[in-house]
Design a protein around this motif. Structure first.
Motif, PDB file in Angstrom:
ATOM      1  N   LEU A 291       0.833  -1.207   0.000  1.00  0.00           N
ATOM      2  CA  LEU A 291       0.000   0.000   0.000  1.00  0.00           C
ATOM      3  C   LEU A 291       0.869   1.258   0.000  1.00  0.00           C
ATOM      4  O   LEU A 291       0.624   2.199  -0.770  1.00  0.00           O
ATOM      5  CB  LEU A 291      -0.921  -0.012   1.218  1.00  0.00           C
ATOM      6  N   LEU A 292       1.879   1.281   0.870  1.00  0.00           N
ATOM      7  CA  LEU A 292       2.767   2.448   0.936  1.00  0.00           C
ATOM      8  C   LEU A 292       3.496   2.650  -0.386  1.00  0.00           C
ATOM      9  O   LEU A 292       3.642   3.787  -0.863  1.00  0.00           O
ATOM     10  CB  LEU A 292       3.765   2.270   2.078  1.00  0.00           C
ATOM     11  N   ALA A 293       3.957   1.555  -0.990  1.00  0.00           N
ATOM     12  CA  ALA A 293       4.652   1.658  -2.274  1.00  0.00           C
ATOM     13  C   ALA A 293       3.726   2.203  -3.352  1.00  0.00           C
ATOM     14  O   ALA A 293       4.132   3.043  -4.179  1.00  0.00           O
ATOM     15  CB  ALA A 293       5.188   0.287  -2.687  1.00  0.00           C
ATOM     16  N   ALA A 294       2.459   1.747  -3.357  1.00  0.00           N
ATOM     17  CA  ALA A 294       1.494   2.225  -4.348  1.00  0.00           C
ATOM     18  C   ALA A 294       1.219   3.705  -4.176  1.00  0.00           C
ATOM     19  O   ALA A 294       1.102   4.454  -5.161  1.00  0.00           O
ATOM     20  CB  ALA A 294       0.194   1.425  -4.239  1.00  0.00           C
ATOM     21  N   LEU A 301       3.615  10.118  -9.742  1.00  0.00           N
ATOM     22  CA  LEU A 301       2.930  10.382 -11.010  1.00  0.00           C
ATOM     23  C   LEU A 301       2.198  11.722 -10.987  1.00  0.00           C
ATOM     24  O   LEU A 301       2.029  12.370 -12.033  1.00  0.00           O
ATOM     25  CB  LEU A 301       1.930   9.260 -11.306  1.00  0.00           C
ATOM     26  N   LEU A 302       1.782  12.158  -9.813  1.00  0.00           N
ATOM     27  CA  LEU A 302       1.030  13.409  -9.698  1.00  0.00           C
ATOM     28  C   LEU A 302       1.927  14.635  -9.552  1.00  0.00           C
ATOM     29  O   LEU A 302       1.481  15.765  -9.774  1.00  0.00           O
ATOM     30  CB  LEU A 302       0.084  13.344  -8.488  1.00  0.00           C
ATOM     31  N   PHE A 331      -8.952   0.266  -6.440  1.00  0.00           N
ATOM     32  CA  PHE A 331      -7.691  -0.391  -6.839  1.00  0.00           C
ATOM     33  C   PHE A 331      -6.799  -0.637  -5.618  1.00  0.00           C
ATOM     34  O   PHE A 331      -6.239  -1.734  -5.457  1.00  0.00           O
ATOM     35  CB  PHE A 331      -6.962   0.472  -7.866  1.00  0.00           C
ATOM     36  N   LEU A 332      -6.670   0.366  -4.747  1.00  0.00           N
ATOM     37  CA  LEU A 332      -5.797   0.226  -3.582  1.00  0.00           C
ATOM     38  C   LEU A 332      -6.308  -0.857  -2.633  1.00  0.00           C
ATOM     39  O   LEU A 332      -5.531  -1.679  -2.142  1.00  0.00           O
ATOM     40  CB  LEU A 332      -5.678   1.570  -2.849  1.00  0.00           C
ATOM     41  N   PHE A 333      -7.619  -0.874  -2.381  1.00  0.00           N
ATOM     42  CA  PHE A 333      -8.186  -1.905  -1.518  1.00  0.00           C
ATOM     43  C   PHE A 333      -8.006  -3.290  -2.145  1.00  0.00           C
ATOM     44  O   PHE A 333      -7.653  -4.256  -1.468  1.00  0.00           O
ATOM     45  CB  PHE A 333      -9.666  -1.638  -1.255  1.00  0.00           C
ATOM     46  N   GLY A 334      -8.265  -3.373  -3.437  1.00  0.00           N
ATOM     47  CA  GLY A 334      -8.110  -4.656  -4.107  1.00  0.00           C
ATOM     48  C   GLY A 334      -6.672  -5.135  -4.100  1.00  0.00           C
ATOM     49  O   GLY A 334      -6.399  -6.325  -3.873  1.00  0.00           O
ATOM     50  N   LEU A 335      -5.733  -4.212  -4.302  1.00  0.00           N
ATOM     51  CA  LEU A 335      -4.318  -4.564  -4.330  1.00  0.00           C
ATOM     52  C   LEU A 335      -3.854  -5.137  -2.991  1.00  0.00           C
ATOM     53  O   LEU A 335      -3.241  -6.205  -2.934  1.00  0.00           O
ATOM     54  CB  LEU A 335      -3.482  -3.334  -4.697  1.00  0.00           C
ATOM     55  N   VAL A 336      -4.160  -4.422  -1.889  1.00  0.00           N
ATOM     56  CA  VAL A 336      -3.704  -4.909  -0.575  1.00  0.00           C
ATOM     57  C   VAL A 336      -4.419  -6.202  -0.204  1.00  0.00           C
ATOM     58  O   VAL A 336      -3.840  -7.083   0.452  1.00  0.00           O
ATOM     59  CB  VAL A 336      -3.902  -3.846   0.528  1.00  0.00           C
TER      60      VAL A 336
END
Length: 527
Positions: A291-294, A301-302, A331-336
């Motif tokens: 999560l931190l890396a994402a 990117l921003l 996306f973040l919830f799904g990733l973790v």
């Protein structure tokens, strides 16, 4: 041979007063809860309630159209006339747009996307592990604050927050030598009366923003838009404040009660449920690290002003990034969830991920069914132009009354709080109130985001004390594991001081926020 029990002091056997053969008079709070429960049970299911309201709307629109009721829109100075929903044009509109109304209902796609991501994080076990570690690794002196704050964070799991955190609250309190009954009460109240104060974006943020957007477009046109992050700054401050209030009230009021001991024969849970296995700890570390890396990658990117995720002139407030924030959150919830599940073993193959997503959507099915009825009601309301008439007339009444806007805020808050005792579905209540309140206050220069923030307080505050909430009954079931004799009045008497203090403190925070003019969220001025 029979014996009689002396009447309590202050009672007698005279007619009209409780005597030795009459039942003891119930405490006021229990009697009040009984009245609320009976009145609430008499209400139809929200699905049918909105169809009934649609019928009432049709009749009222016919009467107002026959009376040629109209107003001049402040937006474009054009005359707006009430249209008759019972006319041929009204019937044609209702039939021809039914599917479109549902498909284009603002919260629909957003909530489905967010839920798919949250479902992976929840059903893989990530959110439960995060809550368990959050309430178990704190000193005894901080356990009340930890459980209370965890209650606000737990809202990302929607209804699952009650199932996971309420029993954990009892375990956490018992682990440090405190009353498990108090732990149940603190966890439940933090979730219920602080439901709309999460420091993390939640599915509710997407639902409320969609309904607020639809309401704002009544007077603001199609360009009116309210982001799911429109109250984010206010939510972060609210979650911290409410956790502090719960801690203080628990320490100085509830902990002084003499009835906090569990039954001697209560079957206490295994404390091992509070701890994580080595594999779960490893999975949690990997998920949090991911999560931190994402977040770091997204921030990178921003950062460039020429980033394609920014808007015109390098704007972040009006940008593709914030326009798609619901997808980013999903996306973040799904990733973790995937990272945690692969390491913990709850996800064994790629096909498990869409299965978990589908289970999350299945859990939301009752809400989606309710959305169908709400979408039709709002479309009918918009077509009749009754929203314009009500908003303009109410705004004119406010301006002529000379009432300070703060007084108007308090009156709205009181009204919505009372309604929330009966209609505990936040989306249903906001769908009823937003089409009137949002345009009305927009016409007196109050942004839609501010009205939504005010609604959050009313939607949460009284939830912990009303037996109309199904989670109230669920919490009572957890409480009865420690005290079998506990009833509706028992739980309500525990939660009432907390709910009142939270509502008062939250209202004061809102008024201070308004006075200082602090933005409620990215690109969301409070006034």
């Amino acid at each position: 041979m029979s014996t009689s029990t002396p009447a309590p002091p202050g009672t007698s056997g005279t007619p009209g007063s409780p005597g030795e053969n009459s039942e003891p008079r119930l405490p006021l709070i229990i009697r009040a809860m009984g009245v609320i429960e009976r009145a609430g049970n008499a209400l139809p299911h929200p699905f049918w309630l909105f169809w009934i309201l649609s019928g009432i709307l049709a009749v009222v629109s016919a009467v107002l159209a026959a009376a040629d009721v109209s107003v001049v829109s402040p937006a474009d100075d054009k005359t707006v006339v009430v249209q008759n929903l019972l006319s041929g044009d009204g019937l044609a509109m209702a039939v021809s747009t039914m599917i479109e109304n549902f498909a284009t209902f603002p919260p629909m796609a957003t909530i489905v996307v967010v839920i798919m991501g949250v479902a992976v994080a929840e059903r893989s076990g990530f959110l439960a592990a995060l809550m368990r570690v959050g309430v178990s690794r704190v000193p005894a002196s901080w356990v009340v604050f930890a459980v209370a704050f965890a209650g606000t964070v737990a809202h990302v799991a929607s209804a699952a927050a009650y199932i996971i955190l309420v029993p954990l609250g009892g375990l956490a309190f018992r682990a440090v030598g405190k009353s498990p009954i108090l732990g149940i009460v603190v966890a439940y109240t933090a979730i219920a009366s602080g439901y709309d104060a999460s420091p993390l974006p939640t599915p509710n943020d997407a639902i409320f923003a969609g309904i607020t957007t639809a309401a704002a477009q009544i007077v603001g046109g199609d360009d009116a838009y309210v982001s799911p992050l429109s109250n984010w700054f206010f939510n972060i401050a609210s979650s911290l404040l409410l956790a502090i209030v719960i801690t203080l009230v628990t320490k100085y009021v509830l902990s002084k009660r003499p009835d906090l001991d569990a039954d001697p024969d209560a079957e206490l849970d295994d404390l091992g449920r509070l701890t994580l296995s080595d594999r779960e700890r490893s999975a949690l570390r990997r998920a949090v690290g991911t999560l931190l890396a994402a977040v770091v990658v997204m921030t990178a990117l921003l950062l460039p002003t020429s980033s394609p995720l920014r808007g015109d002139g390098g704007s972040i407030v009006e940008s593709p990034f914030l326009d798609g924030i619901a997808a980013v959150v999903a996306f973040l919830f799904g990733l973790v969830g995937i990272v945690y599940g692969l390491r913990s073993g709850s996800i064994k193959k790629a096909a498990d991920v869409p299965r978990l997503m589908a289970e999350g959507i299945k859990q939301m099915a009752p809400v989606l069914v309710l959305f169908f009825a709400i979408a039709q009601f709002l479309a009918y309301f918009d077509w009749t132009h009754m929203g314009d008439v009500l908003a303009v007339k109410a705004a004119e009444a406010l301006q002529s009354s000379g009432l300070p806007i703060v007084v108007v805020f308090l009156l709205i808050l009181l009204l919505l709080t009372l309604v929330n005792v009966m209609v505990t579905s936040g989306s249903a209540m906001w769908a009823l109130a937003a089409p009137v309140l949002v345009p009305m206050l927009m016409l007196v220069s109050v942004p839609a985001e501010t009205t939504q923030a005010l609604f959050r307080i009313a939607d949460s505050g009284s939830t912990a004390i009303t037996p109309m909430s199904p989670y109230f009954i669920m919490a009572l079931g957890f409480l009865q594991r420690y005290r079998k004799s506990a009833g509706i009045g028992t739980l309500a008497s525990y939660t009432l001081p907390l709910a009142v203090a939270m509502t008062v403190a939250w209202t004061l925070l809102f008024l201070a926020w308004w006075a200082m003019g602090i933005p409620l969220g990215p690109g969301a001025p409070v006034r």
